[in-house]
Design a protein around this motif. Structure first.
Motif, short mmCIF file in Angstrom:
data_model
loop_
_atom_site.label_atom_id
_atom_site.label_comp_id
_atom_site.label_asym_id
_atom_site.label_seq_id
_atom_site.Cartn_x
_atom_site.Cartn_y
_atom_site.Cartn_z
N ASP A 122 8.76 112.16 132.42
CA ASP A 122 7.65 112.82 133.10
C ASP A 122 7.98 113.09 134.56
OD1 ASP A 122 6.13 112.70 130.79
OD2 ASP A 122 5.33 110.71 131.28
N SER A 123 8.80 112.23 135.16
CA SER A 123 9.15 112.36 136.57
C SER A 123 10.53 113.00 136.72
CB SER A 123 9.14 110.97 137.24
OG SER A 123 9.68 111.06 138.53
N VAL A 124 10.58 114.06 137.50
CA VAL A 124 11.85 114.72 137.77
C VAL A 124 12.75 113.80 138.57
CG1 VAL A 124 12.94 116.65 138.97
CG2 VAL A 124 10.88 117.03 137.62
N ASN A 125 12.18 113.09 139.55
CA ASN A 125 12.98 112.18 140.37
C ASN A 125 13.63 111.10 139.52
OD1 ASN A 125 12.40 113.54 142.76
ND2 ASN A 125 10.56 112.30 143.15
N GLU A 126 12.91 110.65 138.51
CA GLU A 126 13.48 109.63 137.63
C GLU A 126 14.68 110.18 136.87
OE1 GLU A 126 12.12 106.75 133.87
OE2 GLU A 126 10.68 108.11 134.84
N LEU A 127 14.60 111.42 136.46
CA LEU A 127 15.72 112.03 135.76
C LEU A 127 16.95 112.09 136.66
CD1 LEU A 127 14.04 115.03 133.89
CD2 LEU A 127 15.17 113.06 132.83
N TYR A 128 16.73 112.55 137.89
CA TYR A 128 17.87 112.67 138.81
C TYR A 128 18.46 111.30 139.16
CZ TYR A 128 17.21 117.67 139.70
OH TYR A 128 17.14 119.04 139.57
N GLU A 129 17.62 110.31 139.36
CA GLU A 129 18.10 108.99 139.77
C GLU A 129 18.97 108.34 138.71
OE1 GLU A 129 14.63 106.79 140.72
OE2 GLU A 129 14.26 107.85 142.61
N HIS A 130 18.76 108.70 137.45
CA HIS A 130 19.52 108.10 136.36
C HIS A 130 20.58 109.05 135.80
CE1 HIS A 130 15.87 105.60 136.49
NE2 HIS A 130 16.66 104.62 136.03
N ALA A 216 25.49 138.95 131.02
CA ALA A 216 24.71 138.79 132.25
C ALA A 216 24.90 137.41 132.84
CB ALA A 216 23.24 139.07 131.98
N THR A 217 25.06 136.40 131.98
CA THR A 217 25.21 135.03 132.46
C THR A 217 26.58 134.77 133.07
OG1 THR A 217 25.76 134.47 130.16
CG2 THR A 217 23.50 134.04 130.89
N GLY A 218 27.48 135.73 132.99
CA GLY A 218 28.72 135.63 133.73
C GLY A 218 28.55 135.99 135.19
N TRP A 219 27.52 136.78 135.48
CA TRP A 219 27.23 137.20 136.86
C TRP A 219 26.25 136.26 137.56
CZ3 TRP A 219 29.75 141.47 138.82
CH2 TRP A 219 30.35 142.35 137.90
N LEU A 220 25.28 135.72 136.80
CA LEU A 220 24.21 134.92 137.41
C LEU A 220 23.67 133.92 136.40
CD1 LEU A 220 21.62 136.50 135.99
CD2 LEU A 220 22.04 138.11 137.83
N VAL A 221 22.96 132.94 136.91
CA VAL A 221 22.30 131.95 136.06
C VAL A 221 20.88 132.43 135.81
CG1 VAL A 221 21.56 129.55 135.84
CG2 VAL A 221 23.71 130.09 137.01
N ARG A 222 20.54 132.61 134.55
CA ARG A 222 19.18 133.05 134.22
C ARG A 222 18.74 132.41 132.90
NH1 ARG A 222 19.51 139.21 132.18
NH2 ARG A 222 17.75 139.34 133.64
N PHE A 223 17.51 131.93 132.90
CA PHE A 223 16.92 131.31 131.72
C PHE A 223 15.88 132.26 131.12
CE2 PHE A 223 17.93 127.83 134.72
CZ PHE A 223 18.92 127.20 133.99
N ASP A 224 15.76 132.18 129.80
CA ASP A 224 14.78 133.02 129.12
C ASP A 224 13.38 132.62 129.60
OD1 ASP A 224 13.11 134.36 127.42
OD2 ASP A 224 14.28 133.91 125.61
N PRO A 225 12.70 133.52 130.33
CA PRO A 225 11.40 133.13 130.91
C PRO A 225 10.32 132.88 129.87
CG PRO A 225 11.81 135.48 131.22
CD PRO A 225 13.08 134.90 130.68
N SER A 226 10.51 133.35 128.65
CA SER A 226 9.51 133.10 127.61
C SER A 226 9.63 131.69 127.04
CB SER A 226 9.65 134.12 126.48
OG SER A 226 10.89 133.97 125.82
N GLN A 227 10.73 131.01 127.33
CA GLN A 227 10.95 129.68 126.76
C GLN A 227 11.09 128.58 127.81
OE1 GLN A 227 14.43 129.92 124.28
NE2 GLN A 227 13.59 131.54 122.96
N THR A 228 11.57 128.94 129.00
CA THR A 228 11.97 127.92 129.96
C THR A 228 11.34 128.18 131.33
OG1 THR A 228 14.09 127.80 128.81
CG2 THR A 228 13.95 126.72 130.95
N ALA A 229 10.97 127.10 132.02
CA ALA A 229 10.44 127.17 133.38
C ALA A 229 11.07 126.06 134.21
CB ALA A 229 8.91 127.04 133.38
N LEU A 230 11.14 126.30 135.53
CA LEU A 230 11.64 125.27 136.43
C LEU A 230 10.62 124.16 136.59
CD1 LEU A 230 13.27 127.38 139.31
CD2 LEU A 230 14.47 126.03 137.57
N ALA A 231 11.07 122.92 136.43
CA ALA A 231 10.19 121.78 136.69
C ALA A 231 10.27 121.34 138.14
CB ALA A 231 10.56 120.61 135.77
N ASP A 232 11.29 121.77 138.84
CA ASP A 232 11.47 121.40 140.24
C ASP A 232 12.32 122.49 140.91
OD1 ASP A 232 11.58 120.06 142.66
OD2 ASP A 232 13.27 118.80 142.07
N SER A 233 11.88 122.96 142.06
CA SER A 233 12.61 124.02 142.76
C SER A 233 13.77 123.47 143.58
CB SER A 233 11.66 124.80 143.68
OG SER A 233 11.08 123.93 144.64
#
Length: 372
Positions: A122-130, A216-233
């Motif tokens: 649930d916590s993004v910080n917890e993910l990063y810390e581990h 396209a993913t060779g030029w830039l990082v892009r996620f399918d917006p219909s499936q994925t969202a950023l949990a932390d900027s």
């Protein structure tokens, strides 16, 4: 007795009527032969004033055409202009223009499949810390330029810094910009690309193909917006930039960076565009980490440096967790928290098809995932 018109002493001898007048001048009287032999010459008016300075100074007569001073001045101006042009062409930071030969970008995108379920929290910080990204810096400030970059044999300090800065800007816009990552924006990245590579870029974005040239993913990082969202900027980043001169007209910058994103499933929307509530209430699904390692090779000629643009030579990308069968040409389709890769290798590959690249897939090491 003297007359009324005579002086008291009488008429002087030297006067007109004086007795000694003829005797006094008799010695200077010229005889007739002398007078006849004498040569008389009358000077002209011009000759008579030749020995006298005029009272008023005459103005010089203006000559038609250029005077000598004017001709010399024009010659000096032409010489100065020619010297300036010559020095500009022969500047130590300029070389003879050469025909530009821009190569197409060569790219490789390798999905990394997890060995089990994707960890979530649930916590993004917890993910990063581990995770291994616990010590990574956040966002753009993590992409550092080399300390005190020096001039090369044919490029100045400022030109070297410009090359490094442009490469950094490209990495920031293509890897960290939320509009590019999840909203389909491409303009920030496109503006930094050498114009001769734009047709390849546009084809990669509009008609992506896994052929080693047009993903396209060779030029830039892009996620399918219909499936994925950023949990932390605040994306975590670690890596380095290096610069080198390859010839008198070219600088090359290499980069190797690892980007770690915290992701969640995209919120579903109804037909009216409103967010649909999840079946178990308003609780957000767990976040998970997604890792992208990008090794990029940038090239700069002098025109690129002036225009703040770059030519991309090589793009090598490893990204996961992804399914090996996932089509990563247009968008990355991450496996999110709780999901696992299906058994089997990558989608079928035809080794006889020379117009497509051989599909590659790797395994995501367990240690690359957070232990939560």
């Amino acid at each position: 007795m003297s007359g009324p018109g005579d002086p008291p002493e009488g008429t002087p001898d030297s006067g007109p009527g004086g007795g000694g007048s003829e005797e006094e001048y008799r010695s200077v009287v010229f005889d007739e032969s002398f007078v006849k032999a004498a040569r008389l010459q009358e000077f002209s008016a011009q000759e008579r004033i030749a020995d006298h300075s005029p009272a008023v100074r005459r103005l010089p007569v203006l000559r038609r055409g250029l005077t000598r001073q004017a001709v010399i001045l024009v010659v000096l101006i032409v010489i100065a202009f020619g010297t300036a042009v010559y020095m500009g062409v022969r500047s130590p930071y300029r070389t003879t223009p050469m025909a530009r030969n821009t190569e197409p970008l060569r790219m490789t995108v390798i999905p990394l499949a997890p060995t089990g379920r994707v960890p979530g929290a649930d916590s993004v910080n917890e993910l990063y810390e581990h995770s291994p990204a616990a010590r990574f810096e956040r966002a753009a400030r993590a992409i550092d330029l080399p300390q005190d970059p020096k001039a090369t044999a044919h490029f100045s300090d400022s030109q070297v810094v410009t090359a490094l800065t442009t490469a950094k800007d490209y990495l920031v816009d293509s890897s960290l910009d939320p509009d590019v990552l999840t909203r389909g924006a491409v303009r920030p990245v496109r503006m930094l690309i050498d114009p001769q590579q734009l047709p390849q870029f546009d084809q990669s974005v509009n008609r992506p193909v896994t052929d080693g040239r047009h993903a396209a993913t060779g030029w830039l990082v892009r996620f399918d917006p219909s499936q994925t969202a950023l949990a932390d900027s605040h994306i975590r980043v670690r890596g380095a930039l290096h610069v080198a001169e390859t010839d008198a007209n070219t600088l090359e910058v290499t980069s190797d960076h690892t980007f770690v994103y915290a992701l969640r499933p995209a919120e579903k929307t109804d037909k009216a565009g409103k967010n649909a509530k999840a079946a178990d209430g308003d609780k957000k699904p767990q976040a998970s980490l997604f890792t992208v390692r990008r090794s990029m090779h940038f090239r700069f000629d002098r025109q690129d440096l002036r225009n703040h643009q770059t030519e991309l030579l090589v793009s090598y990308v490893q990204a996961g967790p992804l399914a090996c069968s996932s089509d990563s040409a247009g968008y990355l389709h991450p496996l999110l928290a709780g999901q696992s890769a299906k058994k089997g290798g990558p989608a079928g590959t035809d080794p006889y098809a020379t117009d497509s690249a051989t599909a590659l897939c790797g395994a995501l090491a367990p240690g690359a995932q957070p232990k939560v």
